[in-house]
Scaffold this active site. Structure first.
Site, PDB file in Angstrom:
ATOM      1  N   TYR A   1      -1.233  -0.593  10.286  1.00 19.30           N
ATOM      2  CA  TYR A   1      -1.281  -1.109   8.860  1.00 19.30           C
ATOM      3  C   TYR A   1      -0.136  -0.463   8.118  1.00 19.30           C
ATOM      4  CZ  TYR A   1      -3.830  -1.086   4.340  1.00 19.30           C
ATOM      5  OH  TYR A   1      -3.941  -1.305   3.045  1.00 19.30           O
ATOM      6  N   SER A  35       0.945  -1.137  -0.061  1.00 22.65           N
ATOM      7  CA  SER A  35       0.100   0.107  -0.093  1.00 22.65           C
ATOM      8  C   SER A  35       0.797   1.297   0.065  1.00 22.65           C
ATOM      9  CB  SER A  35      -1.149   0.098   1.427  1.00 22.65           C
ATOM     10  OG  SER A  35      -1.762   1.245   1.325  1.00 22.65           O
TER      11      SER A  35
END
Length: 258
Positions: free
Chosen positions: A168, A155
């Site tokens: 995350y 990501s």
């Protein structure tokens, strides 16, 4: 020349014909599009899910409607034993595994001050430890056959950080380091290992953002829009077919992070 045309050989066969692929978290969003795209170019796809059997079956049906082949397999890939069972199921059913797409992921967004140990561990387990579980369970198979494509869906948050997303971001950054190191170890053995770092993609996760926050985010993206799941799937297809690209992070983010 269209993408479809470039992925069909002169004899009319598809470049991924005969390949067996596993897509973790393949029942919805980006994972579902990846599964459909790989299947449309000839791969047989095992669609892994944990909590969404109906959604997974819908993806299988969509693939079948287009003439492709896919099956579902339930497994919580944050658990090593269940990851091993997913690999065993695939090998018993199809005899081999050629492509592994580590896509499974969750978020538990909170500022670090408010983040619990449970929030931290849940995200690390699903987003990062699952990559170890799946890859360690399949790597010997790929080494023996001297062929493998491992594609990790990281990501932009793993590159640039994200407010309220230390868990995350840490997991996705860890995937990038994992990718580069494993690529070094396997480059001479017929295996490529790459990561894709999506930006803000039009999925359920992004749609849950408050409208004001989402619009501010879109305004920062140089191309002026959210990405589409299909655009990530096309990047996966590109890496699945490539022989000379390994250890790389392919950024698909509309120019938001360069």
């Amino acid at each position: 020349m269209s993408l479809v045309e470039t992925n069909v050989l002169k004899d009319g066969s598809k470049k991924l014909a005969g390949k067996i692929a596993i897509v973790t978290g393949g029942s919805r969003g980006i994972g579902a599009e990846i599964a459909k795209t790989l299947a449309s170019h000839g791969a047989v796809v095992v669609i892994n899910y944990n909590n969404s059997p109906d959604a997974a079956e819908n993806v299988v049906q969509d693939i079948a409607n287009e003439g492709g082949k896919a099956v579902t397999c339930k497994a919580n890939v944050s658990n090593l034993d269940e990851a091993k069972s997913l690999i065993a199921f695939t090998k018993e059913r199809f005899g081999k595994i050629d492509i592994l797409v580590n896509n499974a992921g969750i978020t538990r967004d909170r500022t670090f001050k408010k983040m619990s140990e449970e929030d931290w561990k849940a995200v690390i387990d699903v987003n990062l430890n699952s990559v170890y579980h799946m890859t360690s369970s399949v790597i010997n198979e790929m080494l023996d056959q001297k062929y493998g494509r491992i594609i990790n869906i990281s990501s932009i948050i793993g590159q640039a950080g994200g407010f309220g997303q230390t868990n995350y971001s840490a997991a996705k950054a860890g995937m990038i380091g994992f990718t580069k190191s494993l690529a070094l170890e396997t480059a001479r053995k017929g295996i490529t290992v790459n990561a894709i770092c999506p930006g803000f993609i039009e999925t359920e996760m992004v749609a849950a953002m408050p409208d004001e926050v989402l619009q501010k985010t879109v305004n920062k993206i140089p191309v002026g829009r959210l990405g589409q799941p299909q655009e990530i799937a096309e990047a996966v297809l590109f890496l699945a077919e490539s022989e000379y690209i390994t250890g790389q992070c392919l950024n698909v983010n509309g120019g938001l992070y360069m």
